[in-house]
Enzyme design. Structure first.
Site, PDB file in Angstrom:
ATOM      1  N   SER A  64       0.789  -1.234   0.000  1.00  0.00           N
ATOM      2  CA  SER A  64       0.000   0.000   0.000  1.00  0.00           C
ATOM      3  C   SER A  64       0.819   1.281   0.000  1.00  0.00           C
ATOM      4  O   SER A  64       0.249   2.368  -0.120  1.00  0.00           O
ATOM      5  CB  SER A  64      -0.955   0.009   1.193  1.00  0.00           C
ATOM      6  OG  SER A  64      -1.983  -0.937   1.003  1.00  0.00           O
ATOM      7  N   LYS A  67       0.180   3.503  -2.941  1.00  0.00           N
ATOM      8  CA  LYS A  67      -0.987   4.386  -2.992  1.00  0.00           C
ATOM      9  C   LYS A  67      -0.596   5.856  -3.064  1.00  0.00           C
ATOM     10  O   LYS A  67      -1.382   6.687  -3.542  1.00  0.00           O
ATOM     11  CB  LYS A  67      -1.894   4.126  -1.782  1.00  0.00           C
ATOM     12  CG  LYS A  67      -2.593   2.772  -1.856  1.00  0.00           C
ATOM     13  CD  LYS A  67      -3.351   2.449  -0.583  1.00  0.00           C
ATOM     14  CE  LYS A  67      -3.986   1.057  -0.692  1.00  0.00           C
ATOM     15  NZ  LYS A  67      -4.602   0.616   0.561  1.00  0.00           N
ATOM     16  N   SER A 112      -6.393   3.322   4.370  1.00  0.00           N
ATOM     17  CA  SER A 112      -5.786   2.410   3.393  1.00  0.00           C
ATOM     18  C   SER A 112      -6.841   1.519   2.736  1.00  0.00           C
ATOM     19  O   SER A 112      -6.740   0.291   2.723  1.00  0.00           O
ATOM     20  CB  SER A 112      -4.703   1.545   4.070  1.00  0.00           C
ATOM     21  OG  SER A 112      -3.779   1.074   3.119  1.00  0.00           O
TER      22      SER A 112
END
Length: 261
Positions: A64, A67, A112
């Protein structure tokens, strides 16, 4: 700030420090049952601390932490108007309760939210995603894998050193994105602000590789200085979030270094 054992540009050959002049952060990792490495760069002094230096150069799946770039590409291409545009939850029941609702880019970064970034990746499309990953020079630039989740289970890989260079370019305006895009993304990754510092960053955790990989990357702004950091850990079959563990390790080290208080 007490950083009297900074190692300037030094690589540690293994996870065991080779001399008393090198910092030993192994206890931060071992007491949590993980292996890993810690890297921090003091921009003002142009100095590094590296624990487990060879690992700092090894590329791992970004999970993540990608991102941060996904958000920049989404804003730059206009597939999402701004950080407040709401994307509707499709009703899928996710194990993480906070994902089971509508989100915008700001809240999706905070929690997230995987499904929202999957949606952004689909809107961007593989060709445009590859174009910007190449343009930025992100990690190994290989987005082979599922279009909407290649950062969790595809071929994309990035090292801790590359993570720090990526963050430096974000802060210093070194990306081929508009100032507004970079300003927005820097704002939505802020985690904590006090009278003494501002902490920004992003965790990551992938269970689709063996062993599981966890990340915490970001930077701390203290007075006129910026400290960029990247922590990477692994543990086979981890039941606890390795992203959370990475963040705990990082905050503890930064506190002991008197960067955080």
């Amino acid at each position: 700030i007490i950083l009297n054992f900074l190692i300037t540009g030094m690589l540690i050959g293994s996870c065991t420090p080779q001399s008393v002049n090198q910092p030993d952060f192994s206890d931060y990792f071992s007491r949590r049952g993980v292996q890993g490495a810690f890297l921090i760069y003091d921009a003002e002094k142009d100095e590094f601390i590296k624990f487990c230096g060879e690992r700092c150069q090894t590329q791992f799946i970004p999970a993540s932490t990608f991102k941060i770039l996904n958000a920049q590409i989404a804003l730059e291409t206009g597939v999402i108007k701004d950080e407040y545009e709401v994307i509707q939850w499709d009703g899928t029941d996710w194990a993480v309760e906070t994902w089971n609702q509508d989100h915008n880019l700001r809240t999706a970064m905070q929690y997230s939210v995987v499904w929202l970034f999957e949606e952004l990746a689909r809107r961007i499309g593989t060709d445009r995603m590859q174009h910007y990953v190449d343009l930025v020079g992100y990690g190994n630039q290989d987005i082979t894998g599922p279009t909407d989740i290649f950062w969790l289970e595809g071929n994309l890989r990035i090292s801790q050193e590359e993570q720090i260079e990526f963050l430096r370019r974000l802060v210093e305006g070194g990306f081929p994105f508009s100032p507004e895009t970079m300003k927005t993304v820097k704002e939505i990754i802020i985690l904590e602000e006090t009278g003494n510092y501002q902490l920004s960053g992003k965790t990551g955790w992938s269970t689709q590789v063996n062993p599981d990989i966890g990340w915490f990357v970001g930077y701390v702004e203290v007075d006129e200085d910026i400290y960029y950091f990247a922590t990477n850990v692994d543990h086979e079959g981890s039941e606890a979030s390795l992203g959370k563990i990475s963040q705990e390790i990082t905050v503890e080290i930064l506190t002991d270094l008197e960067i955080l208080d």
